[in-house]
Design an enzyme around this catalytic site. Structure first.
Site, short mmCIF file in Angstrom:
data_model
loop_
_atom_site.label_atom_id
_atom_site.label_comp_id
_atom_site.label_asym_id
_atom_site.label_seq_id
_atom_site.Cartn_x
_atom_site.Cartn_y
_atom_site.Cartn_z
N THR A 42 -31.85 -33.14 42.08
CA THR A 42 -31.70 -31.83 42.74
C THR A 42 -30.47 -31.12 42.16
OG1 THR A 42 -30.34 -32.66 44.58
CG2 THR A 42 -32.74 -32.70 44.88
N GLY A 43 -30.51 -29.80 42.23
CA GLY A 43 -29.42 -29.01 41.63
C GLY A 43 -29.37 -29.22 40.13
N SER A 83 -28.16 -26.53 36.67
CA SER A 83 -26.80 -26.07 36.42
C SER A 83 -25.84 -27.26 36.40
CB SER A 83 -26.41 -25.11 37.55
OG SER A 83 -25.12 -24.61 37.40
N GLY A 84 -24.73 -27.11 35.71
CA GLY A 84 -23.60 -28.04 35.82
C GLY A 84 -23.95 -29.51 35.68
N ILE A 85 -23.51 -30.29 36.65
CA ILE A 85 -23.65 -31.75 36.61
C ILE A 85 -25.13 -32.17 36.59
CG2 ILE A 85 -23.32 -33.82 38.05
CD1 ILE A 85 -20.63 -32.45 38.99
N GLY A 86 -25.94 -31.51 37.41
CA GLY A 86 -27.36 -31.87 37.49
C GLY A 86 -28.07 -31.61 36.18
N SER A 141 -17.76 -35.98 46.47
CA SER A 141 -16.59 -35.29 45.90
C SER A 141 -15.39 -36.07 46.37
CB SER A 141 -16.51 -33.86 46.41
OG SER A 141 -15.24 -33.31 46.08
N TYR A 166 -16.27 -28.10 53.64
CA TYR A 166 -16.80 -28.78 52.45
C TYR A 166 -16.39 -30.26 52.47
CZ TYR A 166 -17.49 -29.86 47.46
OH TYR A 166 -17.88 -30.42 46.26
N1 LIG Z 1 -17.61 -28.99 39.85
C1 LIG Z 1 -16.76 -29.67 40.58
O1 LIG Z 1 -15.53 -29.55 40.42
C2 LIG Z 1 -17.25 -30.63 41.63
C3 LIG Z 1 -16.33 -31.52 42.18
C4 LIG Z 1 -16.77 -32.42 43.15
C5 LIG Z 1 -18.09 -32.43 43.56
N2 LIG Z 1 -18.96 -31.54 43.00
C6 LIG Z 1 -20.34 -31.61 43.48
O2 LIG Z 1 -21.19 -31.71 42.36
C7 LIG Z 1 -22.49 -31.24 42.72
C8 LIG Z 1 -23.01 -30.36 41.60
O3 LIG Z 1 -22.16 -29.23 41.50
P1 LIG Z 1 -21.78 -28.54 40.10
O4 LIG Z 1 -20.31 -28.57 40.00
O5 LIG Z 1 -22.61 -29.05 39.02
O6 LIG Z 1 -22.12 -27.02 40.48
P2 LIG Z 1 -23.31 -26.06 40.05
O7 LIG Z 1 -23.30 -25.89 38.58
O8 LIG Z 1 -23.20 -24.86 40.92
O9 LIG Z 1 -24.58 -26.90 40.46
C9 LIG Z 1 -24.98 -27.04 41.79
C10 LIG Z 1 -26.47 -27.05 41.83
O10 LIG Z 1 -26.92 -27.17 43.18
C11 LIG Z 1 -27.87 -26.14 43.40
N3 LIG Z 1 -28.00 -25.78 44.81
C12 LIG Z 1 -27.11 -25.20 45.63
N4 LIG Z 1 -27.66 -24.98 46.82
C13 LIG Z 1 -28.93 -25.43 46.75
C14 LIG Z 1 -30.02 -25.48 47.65
N5 LIG Z 1 -29.91 -24.98 48.90
N6 LIG Z 1 -31.18 -26.02 47.24
C15 LIG Z 1 -31.32 -26.51 45.99
N7 LIG Z 1 -30.34 -26.47 45.08
C16 LIG Z 1 -29.15 -25.94 45.47
C17 LIG Z 1 -27.34 -24.97 42.58
O11 LIG Z 1 -28.31 -23.96 42.46
P3 LIG Z 1 -27.87 -22.44 42.07
O12 LIG Z 1 -27.65 -22.46 40.57
O13 LIG Z 1 -29.03 -21.66 42.51
O14 LIG Z 1 -26.60 -22.16 42.83
C18 LIG Z 1 -27.05 -25.73 41.30
O15 LIG Z 1 -28.22 -26.00 40.60
C19 LIG Z 1 -22.35 -30.55 44.07
O16 LIG Z 1 -22.83 -31.41 45.08
C20 LIG Z 1 -20.84 -30.38 44.23
O17 LIG Z 1 -20.42 -30.38 45.56
C21 LIG Z 1 -18.58 -30.66 42.05
#
Ligand SMILES: NC(=O)c1ccc[n+]([C@@H]2O[C@H](COP(=O)([O-])OP(=O)(O)OC[C@H]3O[C@@H](n4cnc5c(N)ncnc54)[C@H](OP(=O)(O)O)[C@@H]3O)[C@@H](O)[C@H]2O)c1
Length: 249
Positions: free
Chosen positions: A12-13, A16-19, A137, A150
């Site tokens: 899921t997710g 973008s990014g990590i996913g 996180s 959060y």
């Molecule tokens: N980056 C950091 O510093 C960091 C640190 C600690 C933990 N995290 C965690 O890592 C995970 C991935 O985040 P990321 O940093 O890779 O950010 P990201 O690039 O924004 O990726 C997040 C993904 O989750 C999707 N998403 C959000 N709400 C959703 C929903 N209701 N249904 C389905 N998909 C949804 C986003 O879709 P959209 O593109 O449509 O928004 C995006 O594909 C998250 O759980 C975040 O809390 C990140």
């Protein structure tokens, strides 16, 4: 030998990014991947750059019916699931004085209800010996100002994972989580903050990290590969901090 040869992974997710970085790595390692996100146009874009055996499924994790649909699509296409990577999440900051019920509900619906309901839907379809992986996180281990809801959401998810680990023990399913520190992904641009504030926040986070920098999505993806693979066959119930040491100081 590829590390996920013929394994079926749902992420899921993943647009973008990590996913997305993890979807790419899993595909390279031989997995069949269900790439899920909430926006069709974003899924269509990433479909152009991904190579291998995958499908995209639009699903908003905050909606229980979408989680059901996601798992149905995955099993219709590939049969049983080996790796369920519940990664989607949002991180909008708000100081306690400004918290609204809507802010709380949005974060908890996406970060807590979403992965829990997705796990429930997927459980009957996960192969014995499979893996459920979450993206947490380090925030719930620290006290970063403004991130109350959060942090609480990721702490709640961590508590749930301990129970899930017990509940699936008879099936040999491993439940693990990754706790990233600050990782350079689009998430910061989605927090509703100005560019100046994001830049300042980024500098301050990087200064606090013992390694002195943000991590990359690819560095998290490598951990997601390790935890999903046989290399981690005796690792169960953990939250692995991938944070340049930030949680430890
Ligand atoms: N980056 C950091 O510093 C960091 C640190 C600690 C933990 N995290 C965690 O890592 C995970 C991935 O985040 P990321 O940093 O890779 O950010 P990201 O690039 O924004 O990726 C997040 C993904 O989750 C999707 N998403 C959000 N709400 C959703 C929903 N209701 N249904 C389905 N998909 C949804 C986003 O879709 P959209 O593109 O449509 O928004 C995006 O594909 C998250 O759980 C975040 O809390 C990140």
């Amino acid at each position: 030998m590829k590390k996920l040869e013929n394994k079926v992974a749902v992420i899921t997710g993943a647009n973008s990014g990590i996913g997305l970085a993890t979807a790419k790595l899993y595909l390279q390692e031989g997995a069949k991947v269900v790439v899920s996100g909430r926006r069709q146009e974003a899924l269509d874009e990433v479909a152009k750059e991904l190579e291998g055996d995958f499908i995209t499924v639009k699903a908003d994790v905050s909606k229980p019916e979408d989680n059901k649909h996601l798992i149905q699509e995955a099993t219709n296409k590939y049969g049983k699931i080996d790796v369920l990577f519940l990664n989607a999440g949002i991180a909008p900051p708000t100081p306690t004085t400004d918290i609204t019920v809507d802010h709380y509900t949005e974060i908890f619906d996406i970060n807590v209800k979403g992965p829990i309901i997705a796990a429930k839907e997927a459980l009957p379809h996960i192969n014995d010996g499979g893996t459920i992986l979450f993206t947490n996180s380090i925030v719930h281990q620290k006290g970063f100002e403004g991130y109350g809801i959060y942090s609480a959401s990721k702490g709640a998810l961590r508590a749930y994972q301990r129970v899930l680990t017990s509940e699936v023990k008879s099936r040999g399913i491993r439940v693990n989580a990754i706790a990233p520190g600050p990782i350079e992904t689009p998430i910061y641009g989605k927090m509703g903050l100005s560019e100046d504030v994001i830049e300042e926040m980024g500098k301050s986070f990087a200064e606090q990290v013992p390694l002195g920098r943000f991590g990359t999505s690819e560095e998290i993806a490598k951990s997601a590969l390790f935890l999903a693979s046989e290399d981690a066959s005796y690792i169960n119930g953990v939250e692995l901090e991938v944070d340049g040491g930030l949680s430890q100081i």
